[in-house]
Design a protein around this motif. Structure first.
Motif, PDB file in Angstrom:
ATOM      1  N   LEU A   6       0.835  -1.207   0.000  1.00  0.00           N
ATOM      2  CA  LEU A   6       0.000   0.000   0.000  1.00  0.00           C
ATOM      3  C   LEU A   6       0.868   1.254   0.000  1.00  0.00           C
ATOM      4  CD1 LEU A   6      -2.716  -1.036   2.609  1.00  0.00           C
ATOM      5  CD2 LEU A   6      -2.829  -1.184   0.128  1.00  0.00           C
ATOM      6  N   THR A   7       0.478   2.232  -0.792  1.00  0.00           N
ATOM      7  CA  THR A   7       1.157   3.525  -0.803  1.00  0.00           C
ATOM      8  C   THR A   7       0.580   4.396   0.301  1.00  0.00           C
ATOM      9  OG1 THR A   7      -0.438   4.550  -2.293  1.00  0.00           O
ATOM     10  CG2 THR A   7       1.396   3.336  -3.310  1.00  0.00           C
ATOM     11  N   PRO A   8       1.273   5.471   0.691  1.00  0.00           N
ATOM     12  CA  PRO A   8       0.692   6.404   1.672  1.00  0.00           C
ATOM     13  C   PRO A   8      -0.674   6.910   1.228  1.00  0.00           C
ATOM     14  CG  PRO A   8       3.034   6.838   1.395  1.00  0.00           C
ATOM     15  CD  PRO A   8       2.679   5.808   0.365  1.00  0.00           C
ATOM     16  N   ALA A   9      -0.852   7.134  -0.066  1.00  0.00           N
ATOM     17  CA  ALA A   9      -2.156   7.595  -0.564  1.00  0.00           C
ATOM     18  C   ALA A   9      -3.224   6.525  -0.363  1.00  0.00           C
ATOM     19  CB  ALA A   9      -2.043   7.966  -2.045  1.00  0.00           C
ATOM     20  N   ASP A  10      -2.859   5.252  -0.587  1.00  0.00           N
ATOM     21  CA  ASP A  10      -3.808   4.156  -0.353  1.00  0.00           C
ATOM     22  C   ASP A  10      -4.252   4.132   1.101  1.00  0.00           C
ATOM     23  OD1 ASP A  10      -3.633   3.265  -2.988  1.00  0.00           O
ATOM     24  OD2 ASP A  10      -1.967   1.902  -2.543  1.00  0.00           O
ATOM     25  N   ARG A  11      -3.283   4.250   2.001  1.00  0.00           N
ATOM     26  CA  ARG A  11      -3.618   4.190   3.424  1.00  0.00           C
ATOM     27  C   ARG A  11      -4.477   5.383   3.829  1.00  0.00           C
ATOM     28  NH1 ARG A  11       1.565   1.751   3.590  1.00  0.00           N
ATOM     29  NH2 ARG A  11       2.658   3.725   3.788  1.00  0.00           N
ATOM     30  N   ALA A  12      -4.151   6.563   3.305  1.00  0.00           N
ATOM     31  CA  ALA A  12      -4.942   7.757   3.628  1.00  0.00           C
ATOM     32  C   ALA A  12      -6.383   7.593   3.153  1.00  0.00           C
ATOM     33  CB  ALA A  12      -4.308   8.992   2.989  1.00  0.00           C
ATOM     34  N   THR A  13      -6.557   7.014   1.980  1.00  0.00           N
ATOM     35  CA  THR A  13      -7.907   6.798   1.455  1.00  0.00           C
ATOM     36  C   THR A  13      -8.692   5.832   2.334  1.00  0.00           C
ATOM     37  OG1 THR A  13      -7.138   7.186  -0.801  1.00  0.00           O
ATOM     38  CG2 THR A  13      -9.216   6.000  -0.545  1.00  0.00           C
ATOM     39  N   MET A  14      -8.044   4.752   2.758  1.00  0.00           N
ATOM     40  CA  MET A  14      -8.711   3.768   3.609  1.00  0.00           C
ATOM     41  C   MET A  14      -9.084   4.361   4.968  1.00  0.00           C
ATOM     42  SD  MET A  14      -6.229   0.563   2.636  1.00  0.00           S
ATOM     43  CE  MET A  14      -6.973  -0.637   3.711  1.00  0.00           C
ATOM     44  N   LEU A  15      -8.184   5.116   5.557  1.00  0.00           N
ATOM     45  CA  LEU A  15      -8.471   5.743   6.853  1.00  0.00           C
ATOM     46  C   LEU A  15      -9.625   6.728   6.732  1.00  0.00           C
ATOM     47  CD1 LEU A  15      -4.817   6.356   8.110  1.00  0.00           C
ATOM     48  CD2 LEU A  15      -6.458   4.728   9.059  1.00  0.00           C
ATOM     49  N   ALA A  16      -9.652   7.475   5.632  1.00  0.00           N
ATOM     50  CA  ALA A  16     -10.741   8.426   5.418  1.00  0.00           C
ATOM     51  C   ALA A  16     -12.067   7.705   5.295  1.00  0.00           C
ATOM     52  CB  ALA A  16     -10.466   9.271   4.170  1.00  0.00           C
ATOM     53  N   ARG A  17     -12.072   6.569   4.590  1.00  0.00           N
ATOM     54  CA  ARG A  17     -13.308   5.816   4.425  1.00  0.00           C
ATOM     55  C   ARG A  17     -13.807   5.270   5.766  1.00  0.00           C
ATOM     56  NH1 ARG A  17     -15.635   3.136   0.124  1.00  0.00           N
ATOM     57  NH2 ARG A  17     -14.813   4.909  -1.034  1.00  0.00           N
ATOM     58  N   ILE A  18     -12.867   4.794   6.600  1.00  0.00           N
ATOM     59  CA  ILE A  18     -13.233   4.287   7.922  1.00  0.00           C
ATOM     60  C   ILE A  18     -13.704   5.417   8.833  1.00  0.00           C
ATOM     61  CG2 ILE A  18     -12.306   3.166  10.011  1.00  0.00           C
ATOM     62  CD1 ILE A  18     -10.400   1.646   8.126  1.00  0.00           C
ATOM     63  N   GLY A  19     -13.102   6.607   8.664  1.00  0.00           N
ATOM     64  CA  GLY A  19     -13.497   7.750   9.472  1.00  0.00           C
ATOM     65  C   GLY A  19     -12.591   8.046  10.636  1.00  0.00           C
ATOM     66  N   VAL A  20     -11.295   7.707  10.499  1.00  0.00           N
ATOM     67  CA  VAL A  20     -10.327   8.034  11.546  1.00  0.00           C
ATOM     68  C   VAL A  20      -9.166   8.797  10.923  1.00  0.00           C
ATOM     69  CG1 VAL A  20     -10.939   6.048  12.982  1.00  0.00           C
ATOM     70  CG2 VAL A  20      -9.143   5.810  11.271  1.00  0.00           C
ATOM     71  N   ASP A  21      -8.421   9.499  11.777  1.00  0.00           N
ATOM     72  CA  ASP A  21      -7.369  10.381  11.277  1.00  0.00           C
ATOM     73  C   ASP A  21      -6.051   9.661  11.019  1.00  0.00           C
ATOM     74  OD1 ASP A  21      -9.088  12.552  11.370  1.00  0.00           O
ATOM     75  OD2 ASP A  21      -8.562  13.008  13.453  1.00  0.00           O
ATOM     76  N   ASN A  22      -5.758   8.604  11.806  1.00  0.00           N
ATOM     77  CA  ASN A  22      -4.468   7.951  11.683  1.00  0.00           C
ATOM     78  C   ASN A  22      -4.581   6.485  12.083  1.00  0.00           C
ATOM     79  OD1 ASN A  22      -4.097   7.805  14.670  1.00  0.00           O
ATOM     80  ND2 ASN A  22      -4.066  10.045  14.443  1.00  0.00           N
ATOM     81  N   ILE A  23      -3.518   5.735  11.820  1.00  0.00           N
ATOM     82  CA  ILE A  23      -3.543   4.299  12.091  1.00  0.00           C
ATOM     83  C   ILE A  23      -3.644   4.018  13.585  1.00  0.00           C
ATOM     84  CG2 ILE A  23      -2.121   2.209  11.982  1.00  0.00           C
ATOM     85  CD1 ILE A  23      -1.201   3.120   9.222  1.00  0.00           C
ATOM     86  N   ASP A  24      -3.041   4.855  14.416  1.00  0.00           N
ATOM     87  CA  ASP A  24      -3.104   4.644  15.864  1.00  0.00           C
ATOM     88  C   ASP A  24      -4.540   4.603  16.364  1.00  0.00           C
ATOM     89  OD1 ASP A  24      -0.384   4.501  16.011  1.00  0.00           O
ATOM     90  OD2 ASP A  24      -0.105   6.582  16.627  1.00  0.00           O
ATOM     91  N   ALA A  25      -5.427   5.351  15.700  1.00  0.00           N
ATOM     92  CA  ALA A  25      -6.826   5.391  16.125  1.00  0.00           C
ATOM     93  C   ALA A  25      -7.514   4.046  15.960  1.00  0.00           C
ATOM     94  CB  ALA A  25      -7.582   6.461  15.335  1.00  0.00           C
TER      95      ALA A  25
END
Length: 451
Positions: A6-25
């Protein structure tokens, strides 16, 4: 070669879809004290395969294993002798490599084994039916609570103080995501008082009463009386068995009135295995057939009229009906269930009873030996192969001192019930057929020194 596709953009898109700001959440439900803040002390960031093997071997050498010392641990995980034939048979290719038996035309062997496992479990637990196993005893306990909710249309379950605290914690974790209300009673030293407290707590809003048999202190509750009280209020009795070998001597919970019987099958065929994988047992009355969680194997006839086996009533699983399914469990502990079934088959009914008598005899010898030590008393009037002793000092300190003498000297109740000072001096001791007279003598001698 990178192993993170996964690219950083992929991860950002997934986090946005889930509704959290970062992976720690994503880990917000993990207790802060359980999170690793940085590198593990003493381990290098990277090393060669050979260096890692040597390093891990040195670390493993610091452990005191169950087979290397006098062993008196129990509390839901028991050291029993497993015949060599069990391991030999489960490693046959048709069992070890077989996967999900959704295609019965190529999985008859696996399906027949699971069908026979269900029969063995139902007879052992005293229930009309049993499923093809669950993950372990604690998750089976939760599934029973959830099933009782569906059956009674009530939300409140009462958990006796004698239920293993790890089972209580598992149920409480799961109940956070449902509307179940769990009333976990505080443990007390008197078994009679515990039975009376659970009966007094039952009311018209109670869905289920959860009782361990024998309980976490080794006591044997009056299941028949508790069952009668629960059923008089329209509630179900869930009996939890963490030591199935006990049922070689004790009356089966189903025969005493339990509506649902669950438990841990690790004692028969599975072994300690450093804490898992283990084997959840689940049985109940036939009228609850369509509410039972997990897999169920059924017997039928094929197109040519031959006896055959299939997974049946599969609407319980997540791949059908999904949110309307009675359970989202879509697998079972198949290889552990096979090991259990082989061990039970090798023992037979008479062998299981004889094994149980040996266990009880070893526990009687252990209890008599430790009770003769000044300042030590045995709590239980009745027990199977484990019991609680009261020491003149904190049992946690005693167990640490025994470990320094290479003796695994039981489970201190202060570790299980840190918030209950009255249990701090309690020590849970277990004896099985693997306990020798020399082991008992070593424990007694060491206890005298430590106390």
């Amino acid at each position: 070669m990178r192993y993170l596709p996964l690219t950083p953009a992929d991860r950002a898109t997934m986090l946005a879809r889930i509704g959290v700001d970062n992976i720690d959440a994503l880990f917000c439900d993990v207790p802060a004290e359980a999170l690793q803040a940085g590198p593990i002390a003493g381990l290098p960031g990277h090393a060669s395969e050979m260096a890692v093997e040597r390093h891990m071997g040195r670390l493993a050498g610091e452990n005191l294993s169950a087979g290397a010392a006098p062993f008196f641990l129990g509390a839901g995980a028991y050291k029993h002798h497993i015949p060599a034939s069990v391991d030999h048979l489960i490693q046959r290719g048709e069992f070890l490599t077989a996967y999900t038996p959704y295609q019965p035309e190529i999985a008859q062997g696996t399906l027949q084994v699971l069908f026979e496992f269900q029969t063995q479990v139902a007879r052992l637990l005293g229930t009309d039916i049993a499923n093809a196993s669950l993950y372990d005893g604690s998750t089976a306990c939760w599934e029973a609570i959830a099933m009782a909710h569906r059956v009674t249309k009530r939300k409140k379950s009462i958990l006796t103080g004698g239920l293993h605290p790890h089972y209580v914690a598992t149920a409480q974790t799961m109940a956070r995501f449902t509307d179940d209300v769990l009333v976990a009673q505080a443990p007390v030293l008197s078994g009679d008082a515990e039975d009376a407290a659970i009966i007094a707590a039952i009311d018209g809003e109670t869905s289920a009463v959860v009782v361990q048999y024998p309980d976490i202190l080794g006591r044997i509750p009056d299941l028949a009386a508790i069952a009668a009280a629960a059923q008089a209020h329209g509630a179900l009795l869930i009996a939890v068995v963490t030591e199935p070998v006990a049922l070689g001597l004790l009356e089966a919970p189903g025969a005493l009135g339990a509506d649902i019987v669950v438990g841990e099958g690790q004692s028969l065929g599975v072994g300690l295995q450093f804490g898992g994988p283990y084997l959840g047992l689940f049985g109940c009355r036939e009228k609850f057939l369509r509410q039972i969680p997990g897999r169920l194997c059924g017997e039928t006839l094929d197109a040519e009229g031959r006896r055959s086996f299939v997974l049946t009533l599969s609407t319980r699983e997540q791949h059908i009906r999904r949110e309307k399914a009675t359970s989202n469990i879509c697998t079972n502990s198949g290889l552990c269930a096979l090991a259990f079934s082989i061990h039970v088959s090798l023992l037979g009914g008479a062998g299981l009873e004889r094994l149980a008598r040996i266990n009880h005899g070893k526990a009687q010898a252990l209890a008599a030996a430790v009770a003769a030590i000044p300042g030590v008393s045995v709590l239980n009037d009745a027990y199977f192969n484990e019991f609680t002793v009261i020491l003149p000092k904190d049992a946690r300190e005693v167990v640490d001192a025994l470990a320094a003498k290479d003796i695994l000297g039981g489970v201190p109740l202060g570790r299980l019930y840190a918030e209950t000072p009255a249990l701090a001096n309690g020590l849970l001791l277990t004896a099985t057929e693997c306990t020798s007279d020399e082991d008992i003598a070593a424990l007694v001698a060491a206890l005298k020194e430590v106390l």
